[in-house]
Design a protein around this motif. Structure first.
Motif, PDB file in Angstrom:
ATOM      1  N   GLU A  44      44.234   8.873  -0.804  1.00 16.76           N
ATOM      2  CA  GLU A  44      42.789   8.908  -1.065  1.00 16.76           C
ATOM      3  C   GLU A  44      42.093   9.931  -0.171  1.00 16.76           C
ATOM      4  OE1 GLU A  44      41.105   7.667  -3.355  1.00 16.76           O
ATOM      5  OE2 GLU A  44      42.195   5.948  -4.157  1.00 16.76           O
ATOM      6  N   ALA A  45      42.521  10.002   1.093  1.00 17.04           N
ATOM      7  CA  ALA A  45      41.915  10.959   2.026  1.00 17.04           C
ATOM      8  C   ALA A  45      42.158  12.395   1.572  1.00 17.04           C
ATOM      9  CB  ALA A  45      42.480  10.743   3.430  1.00 17.04           C
ATOM     10  N   ALA A  46      43.355  12.669   1.063  1.00 18.48           N
ATOM     11  CA  ALA A  46      43.679  14.018   0.585  1.00 18.48           C
ATOM     12  C   ALA A  46      42.891  14.370  -0.668  1.00 18.48           C
ATOM     13  CB  ALA A  46      45.178  14.130   0.310  1.00 18.48           C
ATOM     14  N   ILE A  47      42.727  13.397  -1.568  1.00 17.72           N
ATOM     15  CA  ILE A  47      41.931  13.629  -2.780  1.00 17.72           C
ATOM     16  C   ILE A  47      40.494  13.973  -2.405  1.00 17.72           C
ATOM     17  CG2 ILE A  47      40.953  12.502  -4.819  1.00 17.72           C
ATOM     18  CD1 ILE A  47      43.589  10.907  -5.024  1.00 17.72           C
ATOM     19  N   GLU A  48      39.941  13.226  -1.449  1.00 21.82           N
ATOM     20  CA  GLU A  48      38.572  13.490  -0.992  1.00 21.82           C
ATOM     21  C   GLU A  48      38.486  14.831  -0.271  1.00 21.82           C
ATOM     22  OE1 GLU A  48      35.675  11.865  -1.567  1.00 21.82           O
ATOM     23  OE2 GLU A  48      36.955  10.803  -3.008  1.00 21.82           O
ATOM     24  N   TYR A  49      39.505  15.156   0.505  1.00 29.42           N
ATOM     25  CA  TYR A  49      39.506  16.427   1.244  1.00 29.42           C
ATOM     26  C   TYR A  49      39.534  17.593   0.259  1.00 29.42           C
ATOM     27  CZ  TYR A  49      40.588  19.701   5.015  1.00 29.42           C
ATOM     28  OH  TYR A  49      40.528  20.741   5.921  1.00 29.42           O
ATOM     29  N   ARG A  50      40.388  17.502  -0.746  1.00 31.38           N
ATOM     30  CA  ARG A  50      40.466  18.561  -1.759  1.00 31.38           C
ATOM     31  C   ARG A  50      39.123  18.706  -2.482  1.00 31.38           C
ATOM     32  NH1 ARG A  50      44.413  20.844  -4.732  1.00 31.38           N
ATOM     33  NH2 ARG A  50      46.462  21.095  -3.760  1.00 31.38           N
ATOM     34  N   LYS A  61      36.066  17.754  -1.393  1.00 34.35           N
ATOM     35  CA  LYS A  61      35.036  18.217  -0.463  1.00 34.35           C
ATOM     36  C   LYS A  61      35.114  19.718  -0.226  1.00 34.35           C
ATOM     37  CE  LYS A  61      33.484  17.642   4.326  1.00 34.35           C
ATOM     38  NZ  LYS A  61      33.719  16.907   5.608  1.00 34.35           N
ATOM     39  N   HIS A  62      36.337  20.228  -0.100  1.00 35.97           N
ATOM     40  CA  HIS A  62      36.523  21.651   0.195  1.00 35.97           C
ATOM     41  C   HIS A  62      36.822  22.478  -1.060  1.00 35.97           C
ATOM     42  CE1 HIS A  62      36.440  21.022   4.564  1.00 35.97           C
ATOM     43  NE2 HIS A  62      37.109  19.901   4.328  1.00 35.97           N
ATOM     44  N   ARG A  63      36.662  21.860  -2.213  1.00 36.19           N
ATOM     45  CA  ARG A  63      36.833  22.531  -3.513  1.00 36.19           C
ATOM     46  C   ARG A  63      38.191  23.237  -3.625  1.00 36.19           C
ATOM     47  NH1 ARG A  63      30.746  25.126  -4.378  1.00 36.19           N
ATOM     48  NH2 ARG A  63      29.620  23.127  -4.214  1.00 36.19           N
ATOM     49  N   ILE A  64      39.216  22.491  -3.257  1.00 31.66           N
ATOM     50  CA  ILE A  64      40.584  23.023  -3.346  1.00 31.66           C
ATOM     51  C   ILE A  64      41.166  22.570  -4.676  1.00 31.66           C
ATOM     52  CG2 ILE A  64      42.879  23.051  -2.293  1.00 31.66           C
ATOM     53  CD1 ILE A  64      41.508  22.286   0.362  1.00 31.66           C
ATOM     54  N   ARG A  65      41.353  23.495  -5.582  1.00 33.48           N
ATOM     55  CA  ARG A  65      41.845  23.149  -6.921  1.00 33.48           C
ATOM     56  C   ARG A  65      43.211  23.750  -7.219  1.00 33.48           C
ATOM     57  NH1 ARG A  65      36.336  24.356  -7.504  1.00 33.48           N
ATOM     58  NH2 ARG A  65      35.073  22.541  -8.086  1.00 33.48           N
ATOM     59  N   SER A  66      43.589  24.748  -6.472  1.00 26.00           N
ATOM     60  CA  SER A  66      44.842  25.455  -6.747  1.00 26.00           C
ATOM     61  C   SER A  66      46.057  24.599  -6.418  1.00 26.00           C
ATOM     62  CB  SER A  66      44.896  26.754  -5.937  1.00 26.00           C
ATOM     63  OG  SER A  66      46.143  27.379  -6.061  1.00 26.00           O
ATOM     64  N   THR A  67      47.161  24.816  -7.164  1.00 29.77           N
ATOM     65  CA  THR A  67      48.408  24.115  -6.845  1.00 29.77           C
ATOM     66  C   THR A  67      49.056  24.722  -5.611  1.00 29.77           C
ATOM     67  OG1 THR A  67      49.581  25.570  -8.381  1.00 29.77           O
ATOM     68  CG2 THR A  67      48.873  23.432  -9.218  1.00 29.77           C
ATOM     69  N   SER A  68      48.839  26.014  -5.379  1.00 33.50           N
ATOM     70  CA  SER A  68      49.389  26.685  -4.203  1.00 33.50           C
ATOM     71  C   SER A  68      48.258  26.912  -3.206  1.00 33.50           C
ATOM     72  CB  SER A  68      50.014  28.033  -4.612  1.00 33.50           C
ATOM     73  OG  SER A  68      50.578  28.678  -3.490  1.00 33.50           O
ATOM     74  N   ILE A  69      48.161  26.013  -2.223  1.00 28.89           N
ATOM     75  CA  ILE A  69      47.013  26.047  -1.320  1.00 28.89           C
ATOM     76  C   ILE A  69      47.237  26.993  -0.140  1.00 28.89           C
ATOM     77  CG2 ILE A  69      46.346  23.697  -1.940  1.00 28.89           C
ATOM     78  CD1 ILE A  69      47.536  22.700   0.621  1.00 28.89           C
ATOM     79  N   ASN A  70      46.137  27.508   0.385  1.00 30.60           N
ATOM     80  CA  ASN A  70      46.174  28.418   1.532  1.00 30.60           C
ATOM     81  C   ASN A  70      46.055  27.578   2.810  1.00 30.60           C
ATOM     82  OD1 ASN A  70      45.686  30.313   3.579  1.00 30.60           O
ATOM     83  ND2 ASN A  70      44.607  31.691   2.183  1.00 30.60           N
ATOM     84  N   ILE A  71      47.194  27.196   3.362  1.00 25.93           N
ATOM     85  CA  ILE A  71      47.186  26.307   4.523  1.00 25.93           C
ATOM     86  C   ILE A  71      46.579  26.989   5.747  1.00 25.93           C
ATOM     87  CG2 ILE A  71      48.637  24.973   6.117  1.00 25.93           C
ATOM     88  CD1 ILE A  71      50.541  24.488   3.801  1.00 25.93           C
ATOM     89  N   ASN A  72      46.866  28.258   5.932  1.00 24.91           N
ATOM     90  CA  ASN A  72      46.308  28.977   7.081  1.00 24.91           C
ATOM     91  C   ASN A  72      44.780  28.964   7.056  1.00 24.91           C
ATOM     92  OD1 ASN A  72      48.819  29.641   8.149  1.00 24.91           O
ATOM     93  ND2 ASN A  72      48.953  31.523   6.954  1.00 24.91           N
ATOM     94  N   LYS A  73      44.199  29.142   5.877  1.00 26.71           N
ATOM     95  CA  LYS A  73      42.741  29.115   5.740  1.00 26.71           C
ATOM     96  C   LYS A  73      42.192  27.730   6.044  1.00 26.71           C
ATOM     97  CE  LYS A  73      39.036  30.108   2.434  1.00 26.71           C
ATOM     98  NZ  LYS A  73      38.735  30.554   1.041  1.00 26.71           N
ATOM     99  N   ILE A  74      42.888  26.712   5.557  1.00 28.14           N
ATOM    100  CA  ILE A  74      42.457  25.329   5.801  1.00 28.14           C
ATOM    101  C   ILE A  74      42.452  25.026   7.300  1.00 28.14           C
ATOM    102  CG2 ILE A  74      43.134  22.908   5.524  1.00 28.14           C
ATOM    103  CD1 ILE A  74      44.163  23.662   2.732  1.00 28.14           C
ATOM    104  N   LEU A  75      43.531  25.404   7.982  1.00 30.34           N
ATOM    105  CA  LEU A  75      43.634  25.129   9.417  1.00 30.34           C
ATOM    106  C   LEU A  75      42.596  25.926  10.205  1.00 30.34           C
ATOM    107  CD1 LEU A  75      47.520  25.035   9.855  1.00 30.34           C
ATOM    108  CD2 LEU A  75      45.948  23.120   9.514  1.00 30.34           C
ATOM    109  N   LYS A  76      42.346  27.143   9.785  1.00 29.92           N
ATOM    110  CA  LYS A  76      41.332  27.974  10.458  1.00 29.92           C
ATOM    111  C   LYS A  76      39.955  27.346  10.331  1.00 29.92           C
ATOM    112  CE  LYS A  76      39.484  32.689  10.658  1.00 29.92           C
ATOM    113  NZ  LYS A  76      39.551  34.057  10.078  1.00 29.92           N
TER     114      LYS A  76
END
Length: 250
Positions: free
Chosen positions: A7-13, A15-30
């Motif tokens: 549930e936390a990941a669904i909300e995080y996606r 909230k941050h409008r992450i829709r892609s299957t291949s996510i940019n982890i470096n951008k998320i961490l930054k």
């Protein structure tokens, strides 16, 4: 019912409008003000050192598999966004389903949903009885490890498959789809020498692309109670770097 981590990941996606299957982890961490450093962590896969509104994720420099690194980073992000942010070491193995610790389970589920959203998997799964080939296709779509993808495939799909992980010839854990005939493999048991996985441990030549027909009882003790012998298809992939074997059964 979804877990708290999912549930936390669904909300995080969302909230941050992450829709892609291949996510940019470096951008998320930054964006979370999290730095990444690679060190020798003495057997652990990752460590989180949180600060005041920032932090550092240390990753074991000996991990070579990109999918495992991605999972480790998101696992630690799961710890970071949760209420408990104390410094911690984590041993991660794709998805550590054998752990009982609630915080570790939260972080595992968070990382899994971030990498391989359940709804996306259910839309994309095309089961044709081809085991490894189907799961390998998914790893290419999501850029995840084979172990992580296989478990997600079994969890989120609607097809009768099981995933078993063994290390040094001992069964460590298994997960089965709700449609699979049997529930649990022999955790703590010795891998049967005549299975495909057993042949890998005996250093016999194995072509994991070709399913091997095995007796269900060789993996699942409950099958011994059945009146007739039932058979399963097995594909086992050796992971030499970890002295382990991932087995797919259907």
């Amino acid at each position: 019912m979804r877990s708290a981590g999912t549930e936390a990941a669904i909300e995080y996606r969302k909230k941050h409008r992450i829709r892609s299957t291949s996510i940019n982890i470096n951008k998320i961490l930054k964006n979370e003000t999290l730095e990444v450093e690679y060190q020798d962590l003495d057997g652990h896969d990752a460590r989180l050192k949180p600060g005041d509104g920032c932090g550092i994720i240390f990753v074991n420099k000996n991990i070579k598999e990109t999918g495992k690194i991605k999972f480790s980073l998101l696992h630690e992000l799961g710890h970071y966004i949760s209420e408990s942010r104390e410094q911690r070491y984590c041993y991660i193995n794709g998805i550590t389903i054998y752990k009982k610790n609630t915080e570790e389970r939260f972080a595992d589920d968070f990382a899994t949903e971030m990498l391989i959203p359940e709804k996306s998997v259910q839309r994309r799964i095309k089961w044709k009885g081809d085991g490894y080939t189907a799961i390998d296709r998914m790893t290419r779509i999501y850029g995840t490890s084979l172990t992580c993808t296989a478990i997600r495939y079994a969890e989120a799909g609607d097809y009768p498959i099981a995933v078993v992980y063994s290390k040094e010839g001992i069964i460590k854990w298994s997960i089965t789809n709700h449609r699979f005939r049997y529930r649990n493999a022999r955790k703590g048991g010795i891998v049967d020498a005549e299975t495909q996985a057993g042949r890998i441990y005996r250093k016999k030549e194995v072509d994991y692309r070709k399913p091997m027909r095995v007796r269900a009882e060789q993996w699942f003790p409950e099958a011994m109670q059945e009146r007739k012998t039932n058979y399963l298809n097995e594909q086992s992939i050796g992971m030499g770097a970890y002295k382990s074997v991932l087995t797919i059964l259907w």
